[in-house]
Design a protein around this motif. Sequence first.
Motif, mmCIF file in Angstrom:
data_model
loop_
_atom_site.group_PDB
_atom_site.id
_atom_site.type_symbol
_atom_site.label_atom_id
_atom_site.label_comp_id
_atom_site.label_asym_id
_atom_site.label_seq_id
_atom_site.Cartn_x
_atom_site.Cartn_y
_atom_site.Cartn_z
ATOM 1 N N GLU A 23 -12.435 -13.208 -37.547
ATOM 2 C CA GLU A 23 -12.867 -14.457 -36.913
ATOM 3 C C GLU A 23 -11.750 -15.061 -36.072
ATOM 4 O OE1 GLU A 23 -15.150 -17.575 -35.684
ATOM 5 O OE2 GLU A 23 -15.746 -15.707 -36.676
ATOM 6 N N SER A 27 -11.820 -15.476 -32.049
ATOM 7 C CA SER A 27 -11.578 -16.796 -31.478
ATOM 8 C C SER A 27 -10.475 -16.738 -30.435
ATOM 9 C CB SER A 27 -11.200 -17.783 -32.588
ATOM 10 O OG SER A 27 -10.869 -19.044 -32.045
ATOM 11 N N GLU A 30 -11.861 -15.292 -27.291
ATOM 12 C CA GLU A 30 -12.697 -16.263 -26.578
ATOM 13 C C GLU A 30 -11.842 -17.283 -25.838
ATOM 14 O OE1 GLU A 30 -15.213 -17.919 -29.518
ATOM 15 O OE2 GLU A 30 -16.444 -16.113 -29.753
ATOM 16 N N THR A 90 -19.813 -22.600 -18.459
ATOM 17 C CA THR A 90 -20.425 -21.730 -19.469
ATOM 18 C C THR A 90 -19.378 -21.218 -20.458
ATOM 19 O OG1 THR A 90 -22.133 -21.030 -17.901
ATOM 20 C CG2 THR A 90 -21.748 -19.613 -19.811
ATOM 21 N N GLU A 93 -18.368 -23.622 -23.454
ATOM 22 C CA GLU A 93 -19.419 -24.191 -24.303
ATOM 23 C C GLU A 93 -19.132 -24.055 -25.792
ATOM 24 O OE1 GLU A 93 -23.071 -22.428 -23.074
ATOM 25 O OE2 GLU A 93 -23.380 -23.858 -21.429
ATOM 26 N N ASP A 94 -18.422 -23.004 -26.200
ATOM 27 C CA ASP A 94 -18.174 -22.779 -27.626
ATOM 28 C C ASP A 94 -16.851 -23.373 -28.109
ATOM 29 O OD1 ASP A 94 -20.568 -21.419 -27.899
ATOM 30 O OD2 ASP A 94 -19.677 -19.482 -27.390
ATOM 31 N N PHE A 98 -15.095 -29.019 -26.699
ATOM 32 C CA PHE A 98 -16.010 -28.884 -25.562
ATOM 33 C C PHE A 98 -16.207 -30.196 -24.817
ATOM 34 C CE2 PHE A 98 -20.407 -29.613 -24.133
ATOM 35 C CZ PHE A 98 -20.412 -28.770 -23.025
ATOM 36 N N GLU A 155 -6.728 -25.242 -29.836
ATOM 37 C CA GLU A 155 -7.858 -24.536 -30.426
ATOM 38 C C GLU A 155 -7.428 -23.263 -31.147
ATOM 39 O OE1 GLU A 155 -11.623 -25.072 -29.667
ATOM 40 O OE2 GLU A 155 -10.742 -27.072 -29.638
#
Length: 321
Positions: A23, A27, A30, A90, A93-94, A98, A155
């Motif tokens: 995970e 992350s 991303e 786009t 978004e996650d 945000f 993040e």
Amino acid sequence: LLLIVAVVGLLALTVRSDLNEIERSRSGAELGSVWEPLIITLNAVESEAVLVAESATSGAAVSGTDAGVDTSDAAAARRATDQAINDLRTAIEDLGAFEAANAHVTNGRSSLSAARRGVDMAVIAPTMTDDIDPAEAYAAANREFVAVGQLLPSEAGDAELGRELLAVVKLAEAKLHANSVIAGSADWPNELRDRTPIVQARDSFAEMLTTLGEFEAIAPEEWAAQFRQTGFKTTMARYGTEVSNVVRAADAGRIEVFDTIGFAETVNQAVVFQSEISQSIVERANAQAETAESAALRRIGIILLIVLVGALVAWFITRSI
């Protein structure tokens, strides 16, 4: 049987740890992948600023023909910028942040719209005065988009990833300062009676060097070494001397011109480097996730095998009693 249960429990905990690692890696991938559309957006805004300003200067239409079809380079640049911003929207978004990131994107769009309105008014009604400076509005838009990148380190799930993301942010901030150098030095030949543009260019150059120093201090040693090997710092030292000489000449009443084009080309090389290291974050994170997934699958297989063997042993014991 109790030993088997204990082993299964230990392996289960290990698999859980692997899943957490997967995970974190996903992350990281991303977060790193946000930089690709972000860099594209920053470059698109800069390209539009140049092309649209040139169109306005030449008196070309930038808003569309009577038929509503516009094939000009300036209009194509606007469409490319809009698409890049949509892709960035786009990509964020996650994010946990945000709302803050989206607010910066929205503010960037507003600044971009103000810049376009200023350019269009200069073409449609050149005699009308407008308080909007398109160049400053475009710069404000890019500052908002860079602010999106500034949210990414917080993040990160681990310190190393946070450092890497912060290092990429520093390169983006340095590019903003470089843009100010380009704008100021480009204005200087046109504003010979006012030395403010070239002085601002010199000050922005100093801020750019400071930010690049922060990048080297924050970045992993591998990145810092690659950055030094590009020869970028040596070239920047030459441009630093040049912009200082131009300012001193202006103070003495002489006219010297900064090599704005050469400086811009050198800065673009740093943008390529920025894209490469941001992509390396994604590639490394994906590789770590794949490794963790493989390890987890192996352990799950071992657990299932142990459970099966334990069940068979228990069945045989039950049968023998």
